[in-house]
Design a protein around this motif. Structure first.
Motif, mmCIF file in Angstrom:
data_model
loop_
_atom_site.group_PDB
_atom_site.id
_atom_site.type_symbol
_atom_site.label_atom_id
_atom_site.label_comp_id
_atom_site.label_asym_id
_atom_site.label_seq_id
_atom_site.Cartn_x
_atom_site.Cartn_y
_atom_site.Cartn_z
ATOM 1 N N SER A 80 -3.012 -6.718 31.289
ATOM 2 C CA SER A 80 -4.323 -6.441 30.441
ATOM 3 C C SER A 80 -4.185 -5.143 29.711
ATOM 4 O O SER A 80 -3.895 -3.983 30.308
ATOM 5 N N THR A 81 -4.470 -4.976 28.506
ATOM 6 C CA THR A 81 -4.153 -3.724 27.656
ATOM 7 C C THR A 81 -5.288 -2.937 28.052
ATOM 8 O O THR A 81 -6.529 -2.878 28.304
ATOM 9 N N PRO A 82 -4.807 -1.426 28.554
ATOM 10 C CA PRO A 82 -5.584 -0.491 29.328
ATOM 11 C C PRO A 82 -6.345 0.227 28.096
ATOM 12 O O PRO A 82 -5.988 0.363 27.130
ATOM 13 N N ASP A 83 -7.777 0.842 28.676
ATOM 14 C CA ASP A 83 -8.707 1.264 27.731
ATOM 15 C C ASP A 83 -8.210 2.939 27.662
ATOM 16 O O ASP A 83 -8.907 3.429 28.221
ATOM 17 N N THR A 84 -7.185 3.312 26.917
ATOM 18 C CA THR A 84 -6.849 4.677 26.783
ATOM 19 C C THR A 84 -6.773 4.959 25.280
ATOM 20 O O THR A 84 -6.911 4.427 24.401
ATOM 21 N N TRP A 85 -6.819 6.446 25.065
ATOM 22 C CA TRP A 85 -7.092 7.091 23.972
ATOM 23 C C TRP A 85 -5.977 6.694 22.915
ATOM 24 O O TRP A 85 -5.844 6.377 21.876
ATOM 25 N N GLU A 116 -15.150 8.282 17.198
ATOM 26 C CA GLU A 116 -15.736 7.208 18.154
ATOM 27 C C GLU A 116 -15.071 7.056 19.223
ATOM 28 O O GLU A 116 -15.655 6.847 20.424
ATOM 29 N N THR A 117 -13.768 6.915 19.217
ATOM 30 C CA THR A 117 -12.720 6.688 20.356
ATOM 31 C C THR A 117 -13.133 7.732 21.513
ATOM 32 O O THR A 117 -13.182 7.441 22.711
ATOM 33 N N PHE A 118 -12.893 9.062 21.128
ATOM 34 C CA PHE A 118 -13.028 10.091 22.134
ATOM 35 C C PHE A 118 -14.452 10.390 22.658
ATOM 36 O O PHE A 118 -14.483 10.473 23.786
ATOM 37 N N GLU A 119 -15.263 10.136 21.635
ATOM 38 C CA GLU A 119 -16.867 10.110 22.204
ATOM 39 C C GLU A 119 -17.142 9.131 23.452
ATOM 40 O O GLU A 119 -17.798 9.442 24.281
ATOM 41 N N ARG A 120 -16.392 7.932 22.995
ATOM 42 C CA ARG A 120 -16.722 6.936 23.979
ATOM 43 C C ARG A 120 -16.149 7.225 25.045
ATOM 44 O O ARG A 120 -16.732 6.835 26.405
ATOM 45 N N LEU A 121 -14.883 7.476 25.000
ATOM 46 C CA LEU A 121 -14.053 7.800 26.466
ATOM 47 C C LEU A 121 -14.771 8.888 27.611
ATOM 48 O O LEU A 121 -14.764 8.881 28.405
ATOM 49 N N LEU A 122 -15.316 10.006 26.617
ATOM 50 C CA LEU A 122 -15.939 10.997 27.297
ATOM 51 C C LEU A 122 -17.036 10.657 28.002
ATOM 52 O O LEU A 122 -17.400 10.959 29.179
ATOM 53 N N ARG A 123 -17.881 9.715 27.100
ATOM 54 C CA ARG A 123 -19.261 9.162 27.807
ATOM 55 C C ARG A 123 -19.080 8.360 28.996
ATOM 56 O O ARG A 123 -19.542 8.425 29.988
ATOM 57 N N VAL A 159 -15.598 15.444 16.967
ATOM 58 C CA VAL A 159 -16.202 14.941 18.400
ATOM 59 C C VAL A 159 -17.185 16.008 18.734
ATOM 60 O O VAL A 159 -17.331 17.188 18.813
ATOM 61 N N GLU A 160 -18.490 15.252 19.367
ATOM 62 C CA GLU A 160 -19.708 16.245 19.666
ATOM 63 C C GLU A 160 -19.303 17.200 20.750
ATOM 64 O O GLU A 160 -18.759 16.843 21.554
#
Length: 436
Positions: free
Chosen positions: A190-195, A207-214, A235-236
């Motif tokens: 399964s494809t890992p959810d990484t940056w 969007e990617t970094f903000e989602r992974l941070l949250r 990024v916020e």
């Protein structure tokens, strides 16, 4: 021809010409080459191959139990990744047939990609039969990883994850693990959810970094290494700040990594400083009068690796700036000695690095100057390549911390010699004093 004569032992010297200690054991030589080594990376005085060849030479001379202990310490205490794998390669020969090989391989392998890297090192001179105990250790390690951690490192290297599987043939514990092994073999994990995966697939960086941070899916080292990119992408800032201060997964992050992150993204330095202070909050406090003497000579400006802008001085300054002592005085040396404010954290690192011009390595003169200053404990942080003869310390407790991998050193005899640039060297000082 006379045979009944005493053998003459040739003197040895540092790279800068000072007399070095001659009578080092194979274990001492191994430790000084290993504990600050980023494998196959050139240092100021020696190239990476020379250092690696020396490591192999002395690793072959120590008993397998000692070699296994050094490999484990290098991985677990000093957080080194590649040089312990080289030690495992040697151990597979010197401990051939002994279970210590499998046990040590299983313990040292802590990331899924290290299995392929170990085999790549073992096969660096051509493919050959992998010893049974190494295969056993790799099989045990492989069975410890879940699908996410395996998929994260299923890369197109010389030795792929499926190559490891085919070589070690682990026995699955259940049907679920059997199915996982089939996916490794077929490369259908399964494809890992990484940056990395997200950005390589064209996802928006912000969007990617903000989602992974949250979602708390960004590792701490990845966070520190990507601060500049996140800031550039907008990024916020509050998300970044909160992640820095949370320190999720920060246990294995070396002190100088915070320094590197602050250099890359100075706007986050206040939070990085707080995180560094939190990381060292449990360091034991040294009683009495302590002097810390940090090497800021030119050789300490050499990059830690080809891909890094961090230098040995960063590692030394980070150590010097986290010493926890009741009464502390902080000095730097190059061709002269300069006292700097004994600040902790980022302010201390800055004070050390800006204290003077980085030139020669007059360690002998610096120690002589410190011997004239009242103190109970002397801690020297250096690459040991003195240009002048180093006198013995007058302090009852004197420590020479070596942060490079050079062949010869000066910090033995009256000195308690320590190799490495992890905060573990400071914990070792506390353990030494507590046991005496």
């Amino acid at each position: 021809m006379r045979l009944n004569v005493s053998a003459k032992i040739a003197p040895v010297f540092t790279h800068e010409g000072a007399p070095a200690i001659r009578h080092l054991s194979a274990e001492q030589q191994l430790r000084r080459s290993v504990m600050s080594c980023l494998l196959w990376e050139k240092e100021f005085y020696e190239d990476g191959k020379t250092i690696a060849d020396r490591i192999v030479e002395y690793a072959e001379k120590v008993p397998p139990a000692v070699l296994a202990g050094v490999a484990i310490e290098a991985r677990e205490t000093f957080n080194l990744r590649h040089v312990p794998l080289l030690l495992l390669d040697v151990l597979s020969r010197t401990g051939k047939g002994d279970r210590i090989v499998a046990d040590t391989v299983d313990r040292v392998i802590q990331r899924a990609d290290e299995m392929g890297e170990l085999l790549a090192i073992y096969w660096r001179d051509g493919r050959k039969m992998v010893p049974a105990q190494m295969r056993n250790g790799l099989a045990r390690a492989l069975c410890r990883f879940d699908e996410y951690r395996l998929a994260k490192y299923d890369r197109d290297g010389v030795v792929k994850l499926r190559d490891v599987l085919r070589m070690v043939r682990p026995r699955p514990a259940n049907d679920e693990q059997s199915a996982l092994f089939r996916r490794i073999k077929d490369r259908t994990l399964s494809t890992p959810d990484t940056w990395e995966v997200a950005l390589s697939g064209g996802a928006d960086k912000r969007e990617t970094f903000e989602r992974l941070l949250r979602e708390e899916k960004l590792g701490y080292l990845a966070l520190l290494r990507n601060l500049r990119g996140m800031a550039t992408a907008g990024v916020e800032a509050d998300l970044i700040r909160d992640a820095i201060l949370a320190r999720k997964g920060a246990r294995r992050v070396l002190p100088f990594r915070y320094v590197a992150a602050a250099r890359a993204a100075p706007q986050f330095e206040p939070f990085l400083d707080q995180a560094l202070q939190a990381a060292i909050a449990d360091l034991p406090r040294l009683g009495g009068r302590t002097i810390v003497l940090v090497d800021v000579s030119q050789s300490m400006e050499w990059a830690m690796s080809q891909k890094s802008d961090m230098v040995r001085m960063d590692a030394a300054a980070a150590l010097g700036a986290i010493v926890n002592a009741e009464r502390l005085r902080l000095f730097t040396f190059s061709e002269r000695v300069v006292e700097v404010p004994p600040r902790r954290g980022m302010a201390g690192v800055d004070a050390i690095k800006r204290s003077q011009v980085h030139s020669g390595t007059a360690l002998g003169a610096a120690v002589a100057a410190m011997n004239a200053v009242p103190h109970d404990r002397l801690i020297v942080i250096t690459d040991e390549q003195s240009a002048d003869q180093v006198p013995p310390p007058v302090a009852e407790r004197a420590y020479m911390i070596n942060v490079a991998s050079n062949r010869n050193g000066v910090g033995y005899g009256r000195w308690i010699h320590i190799d490495g640039f992890s905060e573990g060297v400071l914990r070792f000082i506390h353990e030494v004093e507590r046991s005496h």
